[in-house]
Design a protein around this motif. Structure first.
Motif, PDB file in Angstrom:
ATOM      1  N   ALA A 180       0.833  -1.205   0.000  1.00  0.00           N
ATOM      2  CA  ALA A 180       0.000   0.000   0.000  1.00  0.00           C
ATOM      3  C   ALA A 180       0.870   1.258   0.000  1.00  0.00           C
ATOM      4  N   ARG A 181       1.948   1.242   0.765  1.00  0.00           N
ATOM      5  CA  ARG A 181       2.852   2.398   0.781  1.00  0.00           C
ATOM      6  C   ARG A 181       3.535   2.565  -0.575  1.00  0.00           C
ATOM      7  N   PHE A 182       3.879   1.451  -1.209  1.00  0.00           N
ATOM      8  CA  PHE A 182       4.497   1.501  -2.531  1.00  0.00           C
ATOM      9  C   PHE A 182       3.550   2.136  -3.542  1.00  0.00           C
ATOM     10  N   VAL A 183       2.277   1.708  -3.515  1.00  0.00           N
ATOM     11  CA  VAL A 183       1.285   2.282  -4.424  1.00  0.00           C
ATOM     12  C   VAL A 183       1.083   3.759  -4.111  1.00  0.00           C
ATOM     13  N   GLY A 184       1.011   4.088  -2.817  1.00  0.00           N
ATOM     14  CA  GLY A 184       0.841   5.492  -2.432  1.00  0.00           C
ATOM     15  C   GLY A 184       1.973   6.367  -2.917  1.00  0.00           C
ATOM     16  N   ALA A 185       3.196   5.834  -2.872  1.00  0.00           N
ATOM     17  CA  ALA A 185       4.342   6.595  -3.354  1.00  0.00           C
ATOM     18  C   ALA A 185       4.242   6.858  -4.847  1.00  0.00           C
ATOM     19  N   ARG A 186       3.713   5.879  -5.601  1.00  0.00           N
ATOM     20  CA  ARG A 186       3.527   6.082  -7.045  1.00  0.00           C
ATOM     21  C   ARG A 186       2.477   7.169  -7.298  1.00  0.00           C
ATOM     22  N   GLY A 192      -2.760   2.194 -12.223  1.00  0.00           N
ATOM     23  CA  GLY A 192      -2.785   0.867 -12.829  1.00  0.00           C
ATOM     24  C   GLY A 192      -2.677  -0.240 -11.799  1.00  0.00           C
ATOM     25  N   LEU A 193      -1.832  -0.044 -10.792  1.00  0.00           N
ATOM     26  CA  LEU A 193      -1.701  -1.046  -9.730  1.00  0.00           C
ATOM     27  C   LEU A 193      -3.006  -1.208  -8.967  1.00  0.00           C
ATOM     28  N   ILE A 194      -3.646  -0.091  -8.655  1.00  0.00           N
ATOM     29  CA  ILE A 194      -4.924  -0.170  -7.939  1.00  0.00           C
ATOM     30  C   ILE A 194      -5.969  -0.888  -8.794  1.00  0.00           C
ATOM     31  N   ALA A 195      -5.999  -0.556 -10.095  1.00  0.00           N
ATOM     32  CA  ALA A 195      -6.951  -1.210 -10.989  1.00  0.00           C
ATOM     33  C   ALA A 195      -6.689  -2.714 -11.050  1.00  0.00           C
ATOM     34  N   GLY A 196      -5.408  -3.101 -11.085  1.00  0.00           N
ATOM     35  CA  GLY A 196      -5.070  -4.518 -11.126  1.00  0.00           C
ATOM     36  C   GLY A 196      -5.522  -5.249  -9.875  1.00  0.00           C
ATOM     37  N   LEU A 229      -9.509  -8.810  -7.033  1.00  0.00           N
ATOM     38  CA  LEU A 229     -10.511  -8.975  -5.977  1.00  0.00           C
ATOM     39  C   LEU A 229     -11.902  -9.170  -6.559  1.00  0.00           C
ATOM     40  N   TRP A 230     -12.204  -8.481  -7.653  1.00  0.00           N
ATOM     41  CA  TRP A 230     -13.507  -8.652  -8.310  1.00  0.00           C
ATOM     42  C   TRP A 230     -13.660 -10.062  -8.862  1.00  0.00           C
ATOM     43  N   LEU A 231     -12.609 -10.574  -9.501  1.00  0.00           N
ATOM     44  CA  LEU A 231     -12.675 -11.933 -10.035  1.00  0.00           C
ATOM     45  C   LEU A 231     -12.862 -12.941  -8.900  1.00  0.00           C
TER      46      LEU A 231
END
Length: 376
Positions: free
Chosen positions: A263-269, A280-284, A289-291
């Motif tokens: 989560a911190r890695f995504v936040g930094a992006r 893109g990471l959040i969408a992935g 999770l949806w699948l």
């Protein structure tokens, strides 16, 4: 599924042939695009597939055994004890009579294991949703964005083959087979625990239904032996006891923190010029999770849900290198069942066109990926 469409007791080669052909076609396309890309870039596809990243560690284990380690400037220790032994054993087995290098032998193992994995994915899906959905599930798994890893001297294909067939055995009530294959999966990757949990779940439900035989008990006992044996051996070798293997993984920076580091890695992006990468990471993650939620809503067997849930949780919530997460999700093949079932309702040509489009996109991305940062 109508009774007339019920799959046979064992999905033989003739029944599985379309799935195997679809898998092979997708993977051959990926290799062809990689070869063209490498010819333009001046790189070697053989080196990229068999002699970089983890494939080098596996080949060294096959050649020299365990005991090699690298000490980083930070003081962290990267030990080859982090890598489970089944793939190096098979590399050595293939290399001995053929004279192939261990890396090349790893490519042979992955090619055979990839077909076995596609067959197992087909078998599970065919059992639950019919032959057409099974063919599409195998094709979709081959066409994942990081599907090129299935053709590398890595352990993902081998693990997925063992996991898929162990789950098929559990769903069919073949407890000795399920237990032995789960033990093999436990000798292949740390996430073998997911296969053990799945077999135990299926056995508990069978026991609850009144199926109480020595075969169930034997399958339950056999399932964890592979992972337990290796973890205990590492603990004895390092002097770390029961937590010795976890200490080895900690040296690589791997651990389970509930996803906080990711989560911190995504936040930094999101807070940098790489904002779109963060999106893109959040969408992935949301797609995964949806699948999985679709798997739950479609009431897949509990064993599949337990297995897939653990694979996804370990992939997304581990604190290790974040570039590894897409390939760590490769064994989560039950995620392919809902889209495969949806495509199975389409006309054959439209469904084939979707898989072909995904296969081409996967091939291009795989060639770009391996010639860039690549899978660690």
């Amino acid at each position: 599924m109508p009774a007339s469409e019920a799959p046979p007791k064992y999905p033989g080669a003739r029944r599985a042939a379309p799935a195997l052909a679809a898998f092979a076609a997708v993977r051959l396309l990926g290799l062809a695009v990689l070869a063209v890309w490498c010819a333009v870039a001046g790189s070697s596809p053989h080196t990229l597939l068999s002699a970089r990243w983890d494939s080098l560690w596996y080949a060294r284990i096959a050649a020299e055994g365990y005991g090699y380690e690298v000490v980083l400037p930070s003081g962290a220790v990267h030990s080859n004890l982090a890598f489970f032994p089944l793939l190096p054993w098979l590399e050595r087995l293939v290399a001995a009579p053929t004279g192939l290098s261990y890396g090349s032998a790893g490519l042979v193992v992955s090619a055979v294991a990839g077909l076995a994995a596609a067959w197992g994915i087909f078998a599970v899906t065919d059992l639950l949703h019919g032959r057409r959905a099974g063919v599409l599930a195998a094709g979709l798994w081959a066409a994942l964005p990081v599907g090129i890893v299935q053709s590398m001297a890595y352990s993902e294909s081998l693990f997925t083959a063992l996991a898929a067939w162990a789950l098929y055995g559990a769903l069919r009530g073949r407890w000795l087979t399920a237990g032995l294959l789960a033990a093999g999966a436990g000798l292949t990757r740390p996430v073998g625990a997911a296969v053990v949990a799945a077999v135990w779940t299926a056995a508990a439900l069978a026991w609850r239904r009144g199926e109480r035989t020595w075969r169930i008990a034997a399958g339950v006992v056999l399932a964890p032996l592979g992972a337990a044996a290796y973890a205990l051996w590492v603990g004895a070798r390092t002097g770390g006891g029961l937590t010795g293997y976890l200490d080895v993984q900690a040296g690589w920076g791997n651990g389970f923190d509930g996803g906080w580091a990711f989560a911190r890695f995504v936040g930094a992006r999101l807070a940098s010029s790489a904002f779109l990468a963060g999106v893109g990471l959040i969408a992935g993650v949301l797609l995964v999770l949806w699948l999985y939620s679709l798997c739950v809503r479609r009431r897949l067997p509990a064993a599949l849900l337990v297995y897939c849930g653990i694979v996804v949780a370990l992939a997304l919530c581990a604190s290790g290198y974040f570039g590894s997460k897409p390939r760590l999700l490769l064994p989560a093949f039950p995620l392919m069942l809902p889209p495969a079932l949806a495509l199975a309702r389409w006309r054959r040509g439209r469904a084939a066109a979707v898989v072909a489009g995904l296969a081409l996109a996967s091939a291009v991305y795989g060639a770009f990926w391996l010639n860039g940062s690549g899978p660690p």
